[in-house]
Motif scaffolding. Structure first.
Motif, short mmCIF file in Angstrom:
data_model
loop_
_atom_site.label_atom_id
_atom_site.label_comp_id
_atom_site.label_asym_id
_atom_site.label_seq_id
_atom_site.Cartn_x
_atom_site.Cartn_y
_atom_site.Cartn_z
N UNK A 272 12.08 -6.78 10.41
CA UNK A 272 11.81 -5.42 10.88
C UNK A 272 11.84 -4.43 9.72
N UNK A 273 12.84 -4.58 8.84
CA UNK A 273 12.97 -3.68 7.69
C UNK A 273 11.73 -3.76 6.79
N UNK A 274 11.32 -4.97 6.44
CA UNK A 274 10.17 -5.15 5.56
C UNK A 274 8.87 -4.73 6.23
N UNK A 275 8.79 -4.96 7.54
CA UNK A 275 7.59 -4.56 8.27
C UNK A 275 7.43 -3.05 8.26
N UNK A 276 8.52 -2.35 8.53
CA UNK A 276 8.51 -0.88 8.53
C UNK A 276 8.11 -0.35 7.15
N UNK A 277 8.73 -0.89 6.11
CA UNK A 277 8.41 -0.46 4.75
C UNK A 277 6.94 -0.69 4.43
N UNK A 278 6.47 -1.89 4.77
CA UNK A 278 5.09 -2.26 4.46
C UNK A 278 4.07 -1.43 5.20
N UNK A 279 4.30 -1.19 6.47
CA UNK A 279 3.36 -0.38 7.25
C UNK A 279 3.23 1.02 6.66
N UNK A 280 4.38 1.63 6.37
CA UNK A 280 4.35 2.99 5.82
C UNK A 280 3.65 3.02 4.47
N UNK A 281 3.88 1.97 3.64
CA UNK A 281 3.27 1.93 2.31
C UNK A 281 1.76 1.74 2.38
N UNK A 282 1.30 0.85 3.27
CA UNK A 282 -0.15 0.60 3.40
C UNK A 282 -0.84 1.81 4.01
N UNK A 283 -0.21 2.45 4.98
CA UNK A 283 -0.78 3.68 5.53
C UNK A 283 -0.88 4.76 4.46
N UNK A 284 0.11 4.81 3.59
CA UNK A 284 0.10 5.78 2.50
C UNK A 284 -1.05 5.51 1.54
N UNK A 285 -1.36 4.22 1.30
CA UNK A 285 -2.49 3.87 0.44
C UNK A 285 -3.79 4.43 1.00
N UNK A 286 -3.95 4.31 2.32
CA UNK A 286 -5.16 4.82 2.96
C UNK A 286 -5.18 6.34 2.88
N UNK A 287 -4.07 6.97 3.21
CA UNK A 287 -3.99 8.43 3.25
C UNK A 287 -4.23 9.04 1.87
N UNK A 288 -3.77 8.38 0.81
CA UNK A 288 -3.90 8.93 -0.54
C UNK A 288 -5.25 8.63 -1.18
N UNK A 289 -6.07 7.82 -0.51
CA UNK A 289 -7.42 7.56 -1.02
C UNK A 289 -8.29 8.80 -0.82
N UNK A 290 -9.40 8.86 -1.52
CA UNK A 290 -10.31 10.00 -1.41
C UNK A 290 -10.78 10.15 0.04
N UNK A 291 -10.67 11.35 0.57
CA UNK A 291 -11.01 11.66 1.96
C UNK A 291 -10.14 10.88 2.96
N UNK A 292 -9.03 10.33 2.49
CA UNK A 292 -8.13 9.55 3.34
C UNK A 292 -8.84 8.37 4.00
N UNK A 293 -9.71 7.73 3.23
CA UNK A 293 -10.42 6.56 3.76
C UNK A 293 -10.67 5.57 2.63
N UNK A 294 -10.74 4.28 3.01
CA UNK A 294 -10.92 3.23 2.01
C UNK A 294 -11.62 2.05 2.68
N UNK A 295 -12.42 1.32 1.93
CA UNK A 295 -13.05 0.12 2.46
C UNK A 295 -11.98 -0.93 2.73
N UNK A 296 -12.10 -1.58 3.86
CA UNK A 296 -11.12 -2.60 4.23
C UNK A 296 -10.99 -3.67 3.16
N UNK A 297 -12.13 -4.14 2.68
CA UNK A 297 -12.14 -5.21 1.68
C UNK A 297 -11.43 -4.77 0.40
#
Length: 255
Positions: free
Chosen positions: A186-211
């Motif tokens: 649960x701890x690692x899942x929570x950390x990982x979800x927040x980090x991956x969401x942050x990657x998307x949010x910090x990308x240009x226009x808050x979007x990124x290609x899935x690949x």
């Protein structure tokens, strides 16, 4: 509710499904043949990092991750119910969000629980629980009356089951079915979800290609394969999927 609790709650809220025609990876909406949820579960479980937990945990998939692959939510839920009724699959309320349900194959759960109980004083009671309760288990929780009268456990045996981790307290007189030693997951899942969401949010226009996202190097906060988290954030609709000529685009959803 304090600020920290609010932030966790917002981050993990599974949004209601949007209806769309866009496909995602190996999406099967039923048009190309019957949906096989068991095969999808087996695929998603290959993304589970067994070595991270020294192979002590069963492979865990979140129910909504299936919705990132199959558009027909009703069919997914129906097949999950059938697998549970047949005794092949167990479902757990994971605790960090009321809409987050973990799925584990029964055989894997039993093997890991028995391995963890070897030589412990609670072993006999846990074996009794696995023999009596699991074969027909479609419940997420159990009340005291059912545990005492239907499954014939004593109060002291229930205490041992809680101690072993196969049950956790829900409220006075009832318990959740649970996965022993899953707190680190649960701890690692929570950390990982927040980090991956942050990657998307910090990308240009808050979007990124899935690949592109799936090929990124993981940070210290991301212990699982990024694909595991992509299936999570897509299934939970924390990102929006947009088909483009370059592939599927993931756009951060501002809640």
């Amino acid at each position: 509710m304090n600020r920290k609790r609010c932030l966790i709650s917002d981050t993990f809220k599974v949004k209601k499904r949007r209806i769309g025609s866009e496909t995602f990876g190996a999406v099967n909406d039923g048009k190309d043949g019957p949906i096989d949820i068991k095969s999808t579960l087996q695929y998603l479980m290959t993304l589970f990092p067994r070595k991270l937990f020294n192979d002590t945990l069963p492979q865990i998939v979140l129910k909504h991750q299936l919705y990132s692959i199959h558009n027909d939510k009703t069919m997914v839920d129906r097949q999950l119910s059938e697998l549970r009724e047949q005794g092949e699959l167990l479902m757990f309320q994971l605790g960090f969000d009321s809409d987050a349900f973990g799925l584990v194959f029964t055989s894997d759960y039993k093997a890991k629980v028995l391995a963890g109980e070897e030589g412990r004083v609670t072993q006999g009671t846990v074996e009794k629980f696995l023999e009596k309760v699991l074969p027909s288990c479609t419940d997420l929780s159990f009340n005291k009356d059912k545990m005492l009268k239907e499954f014939l456990f004593t109060d002291s045996e229930i205490t041992e089951l809680v101690k072993s981790g196969v049950l956790t307290v829900r409220d006075a007189g009832s318990w959740w079915l649970s996965i022993p030693n899953s707190g680190k997951f649960t701890k690692y899942f929570i950390q990982g979800r927040k980090a991956v969401l942050s990657m998307v949010k910090k990308s240009k226009y808050s979007e990124v290609l899935k690949a592109e996202l799936e090929e990124r190097r993981t940070t210290s906060q991301v212990k699982f394969q990024i694909k595991y988290h992509v299936h999570d954030i897509v299934g939970a609709e924390l990102v929006e999927r947009i088909p483009t000529t370059s592939g599927t685009l993931l756009r951060f959803v501002d809640s």
